[in-house]
Design a protein around this motif. Structure first.
Motif, PDB file in Angstrom:
ATOM      1  N   VAL A 297     -85.932 -42.044  36.075  1.00 27.73           N
ATOM      2  CA  VAL A 297     -87.232 -41.306  35.631  1.00 27.73           C
ATOM      3  C   VAL A 297     -86.306 -40.381  34.223  1.00 27.73           C
ATOM      4  O   VAL A 297     -87.142 -40.071  33.451  1.00 27.73           O
ATOM      5  N   GLU A 298     -85.096 -40.057  34.397  1.00 27.86           N
ATOM      6  CA  GLU A 298     -84.638 -39.332  33.423  1.00 27.86           C
ATOM      7  C   GLU A 298     -84.581 -40.341  32.114  1.00 27.86           C
ATOM      8  O   GLU A 298     -84.498 -39.399  31.011  1.00 27.86           O
ATOM      9  N   ILE A 299     -84.320 -41.326  31.973  1.00 22.34           N
ATOM     10  CA  ILE A 299     -84.378 -42.288  31.106  1.00 22.34           C
ATOM     11  C   ILE A 299     -85.826 -42.312  30.702  1.00 22.34           C
ATOM     12  O   ILE A 299     -86.352 -42.377  29.428  1.00 22.34           O
ATOM     13  N   ALA A 300     -86.850 -42.674  31.628  1.00 23.90           N
ATOM     14  CA  ALA A 300     -88.325 -42.842  31.211  1.00 23.90           C
ATOM     15  C   ALA A 300     -88.932 -42.024  30.589  1.00 23.90           C
ATOM     16  O   ALA A 300     -89.617 -41.786  29.436  1.00 23.90           O
ATOM     17  N   ALA A 301     -88.635 -40.600  31.170  1.00 17.32           N
ATOM     18  CA  ALA A 301     -89.644 -39.616  30.626  1.00 17.32           C
ATOM     19  C   ALA A 301     -89.144 -39.181  29.280  1.00 17.32           C
ATOM     20  O   ALA A 301     -90.166 -38.963  28.523  1.00 17.32           O
ATOM     21  N   PRO A 302     -88.022 -39.081  29.003  1.00 16.18           N
ATOM     22  CA  PRO A 302     -87.731 -38.800  27.518  1.00 16.18           C
ATOM     23  C   PRO A 302     -88.356 -39.726  26.605  1.00 16.18           C
ATOM     24  O   PRO A 302     -88.948 -39.424  25.264  1.00 16.18           O
ATOM     25  N   LEU A 303     -88.188 -40.895  26.790  1.00 18.28           N
ATOM     26  CA  LEU A 303     -88.625 -41.986  26.023  1.00 18.28           C
ATOM     27  C   LEU A 303     -90.175 -41.974  25.868  1.00 18.28           C
ATOM     28  O   LEU A 303     -90.793 -42.201  24.838  1.00 18.28           O
ATOM     29  N   ILE A 304     -90.832 -41.802  26.766  1.00 14.37           N
ATOM     30  CA  ILE A 304     -92.481 -41.727  26.968  1.00 14.37           C
ATOM     31  C   ILE A 304     -92.394 -40.409  26.026  1.00 14.37           C
ATOM     32  O   ILE A 304     -93.538 -40.323  25.108  1.00 14.37           O
ATOM     33  N   LEU A 305     -91.861 -39.317  26.057  1.00  6.67           N
ATOM     34  CA  LEU A 305     -91.977 -37.828  25.196  1.00  6.67           C
ATOM     35  C   LEU A 305     -91.647 -38.532  23.523  1.00  6.67           C
ATOM     36  O   LEU A 305     -92.486 -37.897  22.827  1.00  6.67           O
ATOM     37  N   LEU A 306     -90.787 -39.069  23.625  1.00  2.36           N
ATOM     38  CA  LEU A 306     -90.659 -39.395  21.946  1.00  2.36           C
ATOM     39  C   LEU A 306     -91.596 -40.418  21.586  1.00  2.36           C
ATOM     40  O   LEU A 306     -91.786 -40.070  20.267  1.00  2.36           O
ATOM     41  N   PHE A 307     -92.288 -41.277  22.165  1.00  6.49           N
ATOM     42  CA  PHE A 307     -93.151 -42.211  21.576  1.00  6.49           C
ATOM     43  C   PHE A 307     -94.642 -42.040  21.908  1.00  6.49           C
ATOM     44  O   PHE A 307     -95.456 -42.640  21.353  1.00  6.49           O
ATOM     45  N   SER A 308     -94.860 -41.075  22.737  1.00  7.70           N
ATOM     46  CA  SER A 308     -96.239 -40.882  23.365  1.00  7.70           C
ATOM     47  C   SER A 308     -97.206 -40.324  22.216  1.00  7.70           C
ATOM     48  O   SER A 308     -96.797 -39.426  21.721  1.00  7.70           O
ATOM     49  N   LEU A 309     -98.329 -40.724  22.256  1.00  6.06           N
ATOM     50  CA  LEU A 309     -99.333 -40.249  21.178  1.00  6.06           C
ATOM     51  C   LEU A 309    -100.338 -39.602  22.234  1.00  6.06           C
ATOM     52  O   LEU A 309    -101.495 -39.452  21.539  1.00  6.06           O
ATOM     53  N   ASN A 310    -100.211 -39.650  23.490  1.00 10.67           N
ATOM     54  CA  ASN A 310    -101.168 -39.261  24.340  1.00 10.67           C
ATOM     55  C   ASN A 310    -101.035 -37.845  24.862  1.00 10.67           C
ATOM     56  O   ASN A 310    -100.041 -37.629  25.673  1.00 10.67           O
ATOM     57  N   ARG A 311    -101.874 -36.736  24.515  1.00  8.92           N
ATOM     58  CA  ARG A 311    -101.510 -35.457  24.593  1.00  8.92           C
ATOM     59  C   ARG A 311    -101.178 -35.224  26.463  1.00  8.92           C
ATOM     60  O   ARG A 311    -100.388 -34.540  26.696  1.00  8.92           O
ATOM     61  N   THR A 312    -102.101 -35.760  27.178  1.00  9.06           N
ATOM     62  CA  THR A 312    -101.839 -35.764  28.490  1.00  9.06           C
ATOM     63  C   THR A 312    -100.665 -36.111  29.085  1.00  9.06           C
ATOM     64  O   THR A 312     -99.980 -35.605  30.023  1.00  9.06           O
ATOM     65  N   LEU A 313    -100.363 -37.447  28.733  1.00 14.19           N
ATOM     66  CA  LEU A 313     -99.088 -38.031  29.173  1.00 14.19           C
ATOM     67  C   LEU A 313     -97.945 -37.301  28.731  1.00 14.19           C
ATOM     68  O   LEU A 313     -96.954 -36.884  29.315  1.00 14.19           O
ATOM     69  N   THR A 314     -98.036 -36.830  27.488  1.00 14.63           N
ATOM     70  CA  THR A 314     -96.821 -36.023  26.931  1.00 14.63           C
ATOM     71  C   THR A 314     -96.606 -34.712  27.726  1.00 14.63           C
ATOM     72  O   THR A 314     -95.577 -34.261  28.122  1.00 14.63           O
ATOM     73  N   VAL A 315     -97.778 -34.177  27.822  1.00 11.51           N
ATOM     74  CA  VAL A 315     -97.506 -32.674  28.742  1.00 11.51           C
ATOM     75  C   VAL A 315     -97.045 -32.831  30.244  1.00 11.51           C
ATOM     76  O   VAL A 315     -96.146 -32.130  30.825  1.00 11.51           O
ATOM     77  N   VAL A 316     -97.543 -34.024  30.918  1.00  8.79           N
ATOM     78  CA  VAL A 316     -97.068 -34.655  32.103  1.00  8.79           C
ATOM     79  C   VAL A 316     -95.612 -34.663  32.057  1.00  8.79           C
ATOM     80  O   VAL A 316     -94.918 -34.001  33.047  1.00  8.79           O
ATOM     81  N   CYS A 317     -95.128 -35.359  30.966  1.00  8.68           N
ATOM     82  CA  CYS A 317     -93.798 -35.824  31.187  1.00  8.68           C
ATOM     83  C   CYS A 317     -92.602 -34.564  30.693  1.00  8.68           C
ATOM     84  O   CYS A 317     -91.677 -34.290  31.340  1.00  8.68           O
ATOM     85  N   ALA A 318     -93.546 -33.579  29.818  1.00  9.25           N
ATOM     86  CA  ALA A 318     -92.672 -32.469  29.485  1.00  9.25           C
ATOM     87  C   ALA A 318     -92.643 -31.685  30.530  1.00  9.25           C
ATOM     88  O   ALA A 318     -91.479 -30.936  30.734  1.00  9.25           O
ATOM     89  N   VAL A 319     -93.792 -31.437  31.430  1.00  5.32           N
ATOM     90  CA  VAL A 319     -93.575 -30.518  32.627  1.00  5.32           C
ATOM     91  C   VAL A 319     -92.464 -31.181  33.667  1.00  5.32           C
ATOM     92  O   VAL A 319     -91.922 -30.364  34.420  1.00  5.32           O
ATOM     93  N   PHE A 320     -92.533 -32.424  33.605  1.00  2.00           N
ATOM     94  CA  PHE A 320     -91.623 -32.971  34.610  1.00  2.00           C
ATOM     95  C   PHE A 320     -90.004 -32.889  34.083  1.00  2.00           C
ATOM     96  O   PHE A 320     -89.179 -32.432  35.156  1.00  2.00           O
ATOM     97  N   MET A 321     -89.907 -32.857  32.889  1.00  2.00           N
ATOM     98  CA  MET A 321     -88.394 -32.580  32.524  1.00  2.00           C
ATOM     99  C   MET A 321     -88.174 -31.037  32.781  1.00  2.00           C
ATOM    100  O   MET A 321     -86.985 -30.484  32.756  1.00  2.00           O
ATOM    101  N   VAL A 322     -89.192 -30.043  32.458  1.00  2.00           N
ATOM    102  CA  VAL A 322     -88.928 -28.771  33.088  1.00  2.00           C
ATOM    103  C   VAL A 322     -88.659 -28.405  34.247  1.00  2.00           C
ATOM    104  O   VAL A 322     -87.763 -27.923  34.760  1.00  2.00           O
ATOM    105  N   CYS A 323     -89.312 -29.231  35.265  1.00  2.00           N
ATOM    106  CA  CYS A 323     -89.213 -29.203  36.539  1.00  2.00           C
ATOM    107  C   CYS A 323     -87.776 -29.594  37.073  1.00  2.00           C
ATOM    108  O   CYS A 323     -86.985 -29.179  37.838  1.00  2.00           O
ATOM    109  N   TYR A 324     -87.338 -30.656  36.273  1.00  2.00           N
ATOM    110  CA  TYR A 324     -86.103 -31.529  36.476  1.00  2.00           C
ATOM    111  C   TYR A 324     -84.944 -30.532  36.324  1.00  2.00           C
ATOM    112  O   TYR A 324     -84.093 -30.366  36.859  1.00  2.00           O
ATOM    113  N   HIS A 325     -84.920 -29.695  34.835  1.00  2.00           N
ATOM    114  CA  HIS A 325     -84.055 -28.607  34.774  1.00  2.00           C
ATOM    115  C   HIS A 325     -84.072 -27.490  35.690  1.00  2.00           C
ATOM    116  O   HIS A 325     -82.994 -27.031  36.000  1.00  2.00           O
ATOM    117  N   LEU A 326     -85.274 -27.158  36.128  1.00  4.21           N
ATOM    118  CA  LEU A 326     -85.280 -26.189  37.033  1.00  4.21           C
ATOM    119  C   LEU A 326     -84.699 -26.565  38.419  1.00  4.21           C
ATOM    120  O   LEU A 326     -84.033 -25.588  38.932  1.00  4.21           O
TER     121      LEU A 326
END
Length: 593
Positions: A297-326
């Protein structure tokens, strides 16, 4: 554990300390499963207060006040580039002083809790140069030049933060003045050529590329700046994820969970081990946490963030990375990089939600287009080299912060030899003496340091270190053992898990001031495992004689045996020695096996 008093294991200190090494390791590692290190609760509140008040509140206050913004109007500043830039500068400032990561009791800085500036602003303290071929860098002691450059560096950061922003190029919003970043960049590079401790302490591998981007990329285009910063954070995330592929990282998860103050359930702690307390190898749950959430997931979520053009998908992955660091923050890892994790959580939202790819901030919007390859190649160079040749690159630029695949060391001191370390010019005492100064009885201080040894033994590299000591140091049971990273913190003011900070170079610098007799200080030091083979190289170092033997052990053997080595030491084969009588070639294979 209590609020103000640490948890103390249920043993009589004198009786416990008289046990053989492997018996002490068994007790201490089994005790770790349920209690971790046992730090008193108030310590965690101190860290939380430092993170929230000094770092978060202080950083946002400094960034907004100097940029014409209001702290309480979060909606007006959370996605302001100048606020992000100044928060990065604020982070570098705190790291370079020594009051961010690698601070306080969780890094065995007991009294005083701050290393960093106490060492680095003082002439005569140990300086570790990274390259012997750089002219004008000889010597192992800080000079007035070193101290002067160091003190100017944080001052240059304060200046860059204090100055109001300006419009640069086509940027729609104010940015930090690019010229104000020249001094911090140049000083950090010059300091790094003379002193790798300060360079790594400032977390230059994370922030120096960002400072360079702040200074240069706005002149190309604002989109280029944002995309460059996206490439930087994705490289850090993906590099860290890739480094966890292998046999080491799975051992990190149970140890981290057991030490987390946010994990109150004994059953859940034990669930990360195969059959605690008798079998402390990682369980299937630990494997899922390591290989699923921690790697894939730590590899997949950042790559999705880098290439995603879908706002919902981008927000979901960004929130996941926030939770990951928390989540990482909640475990209070022993290097306590809390500020770094909080900044990266904010960065996830700032870069990818604040400036989404579909709004003109995709990798295709970098201008000129060929710059993408240049930036990516520059960012990937040291992680790639460091995983192939870990002896050439610190684990920090190699992006292996949590991988479990680290350079490590263990110090074995003859009776009375540890006191000689007081001859080293430094503003603190030995770790055991810091515990005593804090009010801990000396016998209990020794017991607590045994928990530090247990922490190391629960990682794969620790089992190799103890195996080498048991196989090749005949009088090991009569010696005082100290975890190399903890000794390092008391000698140079910074310990972040990087064994390159306490290798033969540091030992030679210590020897210059102490003058150990042959045999008084024996150090087993091991390099990280390269990705090209399944062995780790080690050295046996006599402080008075230098490196006296080299060899290797099998990573597979280390990760499949219990921390206390119940079947005897793993095979630690000597491949070179300066003393064939004391360290015969090819021996030390663990007779009990």
């Amino acid at each position: 554990m209590g609020f103000t008093q640490p948890y103390l294991p249920p043993v009589e200190p004198d009786e416990f300390l008289s046990r053989p090494i492997r018996e002490r390791l068994r007790f201490a590692t089994q005790d770790w499963v349920d209690h971790g290190f046992g730090t008193q609760t108030v310590v965690y509140f101190i860290y939380i207060a430092k993170l929230v008040v000094l770092y978060a509140f202080g950083g946002v206050l400094a960034a907004t006040l100097t940029s014409g913004l209001h702290l309480w109007e979060v909606g007006t500043w959370w996605n302001q580039p100048i606020v992000y830039q100044k928060l990065v500068l604020w982070t570098v400032l705190l790291e370079s002083i020594g009051i961010a990561g690698a601070w306080g009791p969780l890094t065995f800085k007991i009294k005083p809790m701050t290393g960093g500036i106490r060492f680095w602003a003082r002439t005569g303290t140990i300086r570790l140069r990274p390259f012997t071929w750089v002219p004008g860098t000889a010597g192992s002691r800080r000079t007035a030049l070193d101290v002067g450059m160091y003190l100017v560096f944080p001052a240059s950061l304060v200046l860059a933060i204090a100055l109001p922003g300006v419009t640069v190029g086509d940027a729609p919003l104010d940015l930090v003045r690019p010229w104000s970043l020249i001094a911090p960049i140049v000083l950090l590079v010059l300091i790094g050529l003379r002193d790798k401790t300060i360079f790594l302490g400032a977390r230059a591998e994370q922030y120096l590329p960002g400072l360079v981007m702040f200074a240069i990329l706005p002149y190309l285009s604002f989109a280029t700046l944002i995309v460059g910063l996206k490439l930087l954070i994705v490289t850090v995330w993906v590099g860290a994820g890739l480094s966890k592929i292998g046999k080491h990282f799975i051992n990190v998860i149970p140890v981290m969970v057991s030490n987390s103050p946010c994990m109150p359930f004994t059953g859940l702690r034990r669930a990360h081990y195969r059959n605690a307390p008798n079998d402390l190898l990682p369980s299937r749950l630990a494997r899922f946490m390591a290989e699923g959430l921690g790697t894939v997931v730590e590899i997949a979520a950042p790559l999705i963030l880098l290439f995603s053009l879908n706002r919902t998908l981008t927000v979901v992955c960004a929130v996941f990375m926030v939770c990951y660091h928390l989540f990482i923050i909640s475990t209070f890892p022993l290097a306590v990089p809390l500020e770094w994790n909080l900044l990266f959580a904010y960065t996830s939202l700032f870069l990818f939600v604040g400036f989404p790819a579909q709004d003109g901030y995709s990798v295709l919007d970098m201008s000129p287009a060929w710059l993408i390859l240049v930036v990516f190649a520059a960012l990937a160079f040291f992680p790639v080299l460091g995983n192939i040749r870990p002896d050439k690159v610190s684990f920090l630029p190699s992006l292996r912060q949590y991988a479990g695949n680290w350079a490590t060391g263990m110090w074995a001191l003859a009776p009375g030899a540890e006191e000689k370390l007081d001859r080293v010019q430094r503003p603190v005492g030995n770790t055991v003496d810091q515990f005593v100064a804090f009010g801990t009885p000396r016998d209990w201080a020794e017991v607590l340091l045994q928990k530090g040894l247990a922490w190391r033994a629960m990682h794969s590299n620790g089992r190799g270190l103890f195996s080498t000591l048991l196989s090749h140091v005949p009088d090991i049971e009569q010696r005082t053992l100290r975890e190399g990273e903890l000794v390092c913190g008391s000698l140079i003011g910074f310990n972040f898990g990087d064994g390159h900070l306490h290798d033969a170079t540091l030992i030679a610098a210590v020897q210059e001031q102490v003058g150990f007799e042959p045999g008084e200080l024996i150090v087993v030091w091991a390099e990280s495992q390269p990705i090209t083979r399944m062995t780790q190289d080690f050295q046996i170092i006599d402080a008075a004689l230098g490196v006296v033997a080299r060899g290797h052990w099998s990573v597979t053997e280390c990760v499949t045996t219990q921390p206390w080595l119940p079947d005897g030491p793993v095979a630690c084969e000597i491949t070179w020695t300066s003393d064939p009588v004391r360290y015969p070639l090819g021996t030390g294979v663990g007779a009990a096996r």
